[in-house]
Design a protein around this motif. Structure first.
Motif, short mmCIF file in Angstrom:
data_model
loop_
_atom_site.label_atom_id
_atom_site.label_comp_id
_atom_site.label_asym_id
_atom_site.label_seq_id
_atom_site.Cartn_x
_atom_site.Cartn_y
_atom_site.Cartn_z
N TRP A 26 47.58 -30.98 127.25
CA TRP A 26 48.20 -30.74 128.70
C TRP A 26 49.56 -30.65 128.18
CZ3 TRP A 26 49.24 -35.08 131.81
CH2 TRP A 26 50.48 -34.40 132.86
N LEU A 27 50.43 -32.26 127.49
CA LEU A 27 51.37 -32.93 127.43
C LEU A 27 51.66 -31.76 126.27
CD1 LEU A 27 50.67 -36.59 128.03
CD2 LEU A 27 52.57 -34.93 129.42
N ARG A 28 51.40 -31.40 125.57
CA ARG A 28 51.78 -31.07 123.96
C ARG A 28 52.18 -29.83 125.08
NH1 ARG A 28 47.49 -29.72 121.12
NH2 ARG A 28 47.66 -27.45 121.33
N ASN A 29 51.17 -28.72 125.72
CA ASN A 29 51.96 -27.40 126.31
C ASN A 29 52.90 -27.30 127.70
OD1 ASN A 29 49.90 -25.00 125.02
ND2 ASN A 29 48.64 -27.04 125.19
N GLU A 30 52.25 -28.81 128.55
CA GLU A 30 53.20 -28.84 129.72
C GLU A 30 54.52 -29.33 129.59
OE1 GLU A 30 51.12 -28.56 133.20
OE2 GLU A 30 49.90 -26.63 131.70
N GLN A 31 54.94 -30.67 128.61
CA GLN A 31 56.26 -31.18 128.46
C GLN A 31 56.09 -31.34 126.84
OE1 GLN A 31 55.99 -34.47 131.54
NE2 GLN A 31 54.56 -33.72 132.09
N PRO A 32 56.90 -30.36 126.04
CA PRO A 32 56.67 -30.73 124.45
C PRO A 32 57.77 -31.30 124.11
CG PRO A 32 56.79 -28.61 125.42
CD PRO A 32 56.51 -28.55 126.21
N ASP A 33 58.61 -31.30 125.17
CA ASP A 33 59.45 -32.42 124.92
C ASP A 33 59.58 -34.33 124.89
OD1 ASP A 33 61.39 -30.43 124.65
OD2 ASP A 33 62.64 -30.09 126.57
N LEU A 34 59.11 -34.36 125.57
CA LEU A 34 58.24 -35.56 126.02
C LEU A 34 57.53 -35.56 124.44
CD1 LEU A 34 57.96 -38.45 127.85
CD2 LEU A 34 55.63 -36.64 128.98
N PHE A 35 56.26 -34.89 125.06
CA PHE A 35 55.08 -35.23 123.87
C PHE A 35 55.73 -35.57 121.90
CE2 PHE A 35 52.06 -33.28 120.68
CZ PHE A 35 51.03 -34.10 121.04
N ASN A 36 56.87 -34.72 121.95
CA ASN A 36 57.73 -34.64 120.88
C ASN A 36 58.94 -35.43 120.50
OD1 ASN A 36 56.37 -32.40 119.68
ND2 ASN A 36 58.16 -31.29 120.62
N GLN A 37 58.58 -36.71 121.60
CA GLN A 37 59.13 -37.53 121.33
C GLN A 37 58.49 -38.98 121.28
OE1 GLN A 37 61.49 -37.23 125.40
NE2 GLN A 37 62.27 -39.58 124.83
N ALA A 38 57.35 -38.64 121.34
CA ALA A 38 56.58 -40.04 121.13
C ALA A 38 55.82 -40.62 119.44
CB ALA A 38 54.78 -39.47 121.63
N ARG A 39 56.51 -41.32 119.84
CA ARG A 39 55.81 -41.99 118.68
C ARG A 39 54.22 -41.91 118.13
NH1 ARG A 39 53.73 -43.09 114.26
NH2 ARG A 39 54.10 -44.81 113.04
N TRP A 40 53.39 -42.64 119.38
CA TRP A 40 52.65 -43.40 119.47
C TRP A 40 51.53 -43.03 120.48
CZ3 TRP A 40 51.16 -46.09 115.00
CH2 TRP A 40 52.26 -46.71 114.13
N PHE A 41 50.65 -42.94 120.08
CA PHE A 41 49.43 -42.49 121.83
C PHE A 41 48.57 -43.77 121.51
CE2 PHE A 41 51.73 -38.63 119.93
CZ PHE A 41 51.47 -37.58 120.79
N VAL A 42 48.65 -44.45 122.56
CA VAL A 42 47.75 -45.82 122.65
C VAL A 42 47.31 -45.63 124.22
CG1 VAL A 42 49.41 -46.73 121.41
CG2 VAL A 42 49.71 -47.54 123.50
N GLY A 43 45.93 -47.02 124.41
CA GLY A 43 46.02 -47.09 125.33
C GLY A 43 46.54 -48.33 126.56
N ILE A 44 45.68 -48.66 126.97
CA ILE A 44 46.62 -49.87 127.66
C ILE A 44 46.06 -51.39 127.23
CG2 ILE A 44 44.66 -49.98 129.75
CD1 ILE A 44 48.14 -51.23 130.31
N LYS A 45 45.15 -51.35 127.12
CA LYS A 45 44.98 -52.20 126.09
C LYS A 45 45.32 -52.70 124.35
CE LYS A 45 40.25 -53.90 124.94
NZ LYS A 45 38.90 -53.30 124.48
N GLU A 46 45.95 -51.68 124.25
CA GLU A 46 45.88 -51.52 123.08
C GLU A 46 47.70 -51.98 122.76
OE1 GLU A 46 43.40 -50.28 122.90
OE2 GLU A 46 43.93 -48.37 123.63
N TYR A 47 48.38 -51.81 124.16
CA TYR A 47 49.71 -51.55 125.09
C TYR A 47 49.55 -53.22 125.21
CZ TYR A 47 54.24 -52.01 127.43
OH TYR A 47 55.28 -51.95 127.93
N VAL A 48 48.69 -53.83 125.93
CA VAL A 48 48.81 -55.10 126.02
C VAL A 48 48.75 -56.10 124.89
CG1 VAL A 48 47.56 -57.14 127.37
CG2 VAL A 48 47.90 -54.69 128.57
#
Ligand code: ATP
Ligand code: ADP
Lengths: 516, 516
Positions: B140-162
């Motif tokens: 969804w993000l890749r298709n609808e918010q490509p700029d944001l998507f392309n800016q991302a270096r990492w994709f994590v969940g809340i526990k990984e962030y904490v």
């Protein structure tokens, strides 16, 4: 002034109405009698209690009106369809009157539907196959109470019984005969195959006469009680559905009568008998060149009553304390919800259904619920669902008699402006509510005047009725209803496969004593 | 005494629980954070608000307990599944945490289901295809918010962030990874096809570790605030569903955990990953030889809340005035109606449904209504319908893991004896309600003790939980439920054909502003 009396023998009461020749009501009596429901699915009345109520009604009206000699031109009868009374050799009842509401013959009606004989008969009699008809009831009695059945010399309906008691003549009008399921609408005579299926013979039935047929010579003791000249002509009249169409001036082609009282109906007049290849609508005789094609529905205002009593019990009390009509309070609540009830769809089949699905096992349902739906949505959805159901009857009718041009609507529902407007919006038709409150009795009186030559044409009825309300369809509601009606219809079909299962469950597990 | 902390990062709050080594709760903090729902279908949380709440929770518990040095053996984490946060090069969030409750990726999940790719992926990932999963959200993000998507270096969940914020280490446990839809449960690694479909690469994801993995070396400033020894081992822990099974002692084969809180779930542990050929149930990792197979349902207690708020608003007020629990009042009303609600069947899909039908367009319905049904029938039918739905999830589970032997049940529903008994009656199983109120945190603490060698086996949990209630199925109710469940199931299938139509209608015509 000259006068005419219309007598409407209904399911719970007889209404006796005195009209002047301008169609104005000049006297009225409503006389009740009990409906006997001793066992499940039974719905009987005592023919002698009905007879007494009729005598009482006429007596009340006549005594009160104190008419000048010779000014009462006649008395004309409407009666509820489908009643059956077994008489012995002396014309004494062996049974009570088994009314249209009696469902005990359901097994035999189902058999007729399933073995294809029902379809053959429907196509000749114009009477849908259903436990309500005398045809089904005769098969049921022959199978389940053979002794009683064999004792019977005559098989009649309530009107025939009343006429016999008053005049000593056993005869049946085409309209009442038509609704027995034994009458061939093309040959205008009892149908041989139907008689054979019922297991009776032609000579066990009354003589057939037209609805305009006159009888005179009332037994003098009754005439004395009532205070009526025994030579006053009585007109046979017809059955209540066709006479209701006449009484609301829905006799021109395309003019549809919609009734939402306790139950409901959609009916339209044609000049020739018409049959629905799918067997969904009836075709009943009114008078020469007037046939009424239509569908009766079980679930009219009684469903609104259920919503009020069961879903809005606290608000009903509030209304009582405020001394306002509880239906009005609920209508106001429903009016706050948009057309289409935010996608909540209600199938109103709380009491099984006759037209258009003819399924005694049908049950009610709400579909499309989300967390944003409230009871307010439910009451609106219920009102809409009742109208959707009538609209599907209209769609069946359209296939048989073509597009409607306007609607004349009656019944208790007409007290609600919201509900009247819904009818206009969902049918996309102008809706007129006639002013006369007793359409069926007025229909009987009009037919009587016609029979006596007091009017040239049945269409004179238009001068007798006023207009209480007119509603035009509101195009803003069209998108909602046009989107939802197809879903409503497809769901009806989908759900049909489970109606028998749930109804069987309810018959088996719901304690009879719990039934209200 | 020795201690262990379980931290349960939920959807609306974090629960921090201090346990002694007998599994007794010795300290507790519940710290809330907001759920952001600015636009329809959005459900986001601020990862830094969650982080603060966790620090606050641990601080509260540690300060209050004032433990002797060295007695706190570890801290173990549970977290809600399916959250997604995009991080930049510096591990700073580019988005909020998009939670499991976010439905904006629905179009892309539907596509995966329809083009068959979803099935291929499910059979490797054990994760049903649904907008809730990070897989769907990435598309969804890749298709609808490509700029944001392309800016991302990492994709994590809340526990990984904490964990990253506390330790500067980016790693993800198998259990949380499993629920992303990107993890292959047979190879125990990210799945190449899933990554390709998502449009990301392996090096954009955290390192994978086991749920028993330990980390030490918490940043000293946080350790100082909390009042914890920075060398205290933190155990990665798992996701909340699997840990809930552990925390209610439903880890032996055949022992089924049933939860009815706001939403609901049915879950059972197996020793190997198992896949449902029909794609109805998930399979998530808990620990070596423990996999949790189950189905989450949207429509649990939230449906009872709807019944109370919308159908029983007047009675809710009455309960308030009486100062009794309104759910208790409704339960009493429901208890007066026989099992099976006199043949009224409710499908509880007010909020679309996940297991077992996985249809976001599903809607609620009442079926089988007669005039004898009241609102009391409706509330009982609603409670039964919620359980029927869970039972159908159980039937799907049975096809994958075999017959259940008993049920451990938890959630707000357990406050009602009637509802607990219904669960036993409809499932025809003994139902035990454990005493421990915070099963998920207890599961996390138990896993932590196991990781640290404080217990030999996860089954030690049985010594930690008491028994609050036990219910045995009542055979008198079997005929009703055995007759109605098949109708319920067949109707689910019948109605499915109209869910999309009614949902489309509601999306189009129901004004957003009216939505509550
Ligand atoms: N006395 C009661 N009797 C019956 N049901 C109750 C009672 N009290 C609460 N509930 C039910 O429990 C639900 C709340 O459950 P719970 O407290 O487990 O919620 P939750 O923690 O928000 O749920 P979840 O774990 O799904 O997030 C309510 O919606 C209601 O249906
Ligand atoms: N004020 C009102 N607003 C809407 N509907 C009403 C109102 N009053 C009565 N009704 C409806 O009319 C029905 C009764 O219709 P009515 O024609 O009087 O009955 P019957 O068919 O028994 O003669 C009630 O069940 C109710 O649904």
């Amino acid at each position: 002034m000259d006068y005419m009396i219309g007598v409407d023998i209904g399911t719970t009461s007889v209404k006796t109405v005195l009209y002047d020749t301008a169609g104005k009501m000049q006297g009225y009596s409503n006389n009740l009698y009990p409906l006997y429901q001793d066992v499940p699915d039974m719905a009987e009345e005592d023919p002698d209690e009905i007879f007494s109520a009729i005598i009482d009604g006429m007596t009340t009206v006549m005594r009160k009106a104190d008419l000048k000699n010779g000014t009462l031109h006649g008395v004309s009868f409407s009666a509820a369809m489908h009643s059956l009374i077994l008489l012995d050799d002396d014309h004494k009842p062996l049974t009570r009157a088994i009314t249209w509401a009696d469902n005990r013959a359901v097994k035999y009606a189902d058999e007729l539907r399933e073995n294809g004989v029902g379809k053959q008969l429907y196509e000749k009699t114009g009477t849908p196959i259903h436990p309500m008809t005398p045809l089904s009831k005769l098969i049921w009695l022959r199978n389940e109470q053979p002794d009683l059945f064999n004792q019977a010399r005559w098989f009649v309906g309530i009107k025939e019984y009343v006429i016999y008691k008053l005049f000593g003549v056993l005869q049946e009008d085409y309209s009442i005969a038509n609704a027995t399921g034994l009458f061939n609408i093309f040959s205008m005579d009892w149908d041989d195959q139907a008689l054979e299926v019922a297991g009776i013979t032609r000579d066990q039935l009354p003589k057939l006469v037209d609805t305009t047929d006159q009888i005179t010579g009332m037994k003098t003791d009754y005439a004395g009680v009532i205070g009526i000249d025994p030579q006053t002509p009585f007109i046979m009249g017809a059955s209540d559905g066709p006479l209701a169409n006449l009484g609301v001036n829905a006799i021109d082609p395309g003019v549809v009568a919609v009734t939402i009282g306790t139950s409901g109906a959609v009916r339209v007049v044609t000049d020739k008998p018409k049959i629905d290849p799918k067997g969904r609508v009836f075709c009943y005789y009114l008078s020469k060149d007037h046939w009424v094609v239509g569908g009766p529905v079980n679930n009219g205002g009684i469903v609104f009553r259920w919503v009020r009593d069961q879903l809005f019990a606290p608000e009903k009390l509030t209304a009582e304390q405020m001394q306002i009509d509880s239906y009005d309070l609920l209508t106001e609540i429903a009016a706050k919800i948009p057309a289409g009830s935010d996608g909540l769809i209600f199938h109103p089949f709380l009491g099984g259904e006759r037209a258009p699905i003819w399924d005694a096992n049908a049950r009610g349902s709400f579909f499309g619920l989300t967390r944003t739906h409230s009871r307010a949505h439910m009451v609106r959805a219920a009102l809409e669902g009742i109208v959707y159901n009538l609209y599907t009857v209209m769609l069946a009718l359209e296939e048989v008699v073509g597009k409607p041009s306007s609607i004349q609507a009656t019944g208790g529902f007409a007290r609600s402006a919201l509900w009247r407007q819904m009818l206009a919006d969902i049918f996309e038709q102008d809706v007129t509510i006639p002013e006369s409150p007793e359409g069926t009795a007025l229909g009987a009186a009009t037919l009587g005047m016609y029979a006596l030559g007091m009017i040239d044409d049945l269409s004179a009825v238009k001068n007798f009725i006023g207009v209480a309300n007119v509603h035009h369809p509101n195009p803003e509601t069209f998108p909602a209803y046009r989107a939802l009606v197809p879903i409503y219809i497809r769901l009806s079909r989908q759900l049909q496969s489970e109606y028998k299962n749930i109804a069987d469950y309810q018959r088996k597990y719901v304690h009879k004593s719990d039934k209200k």
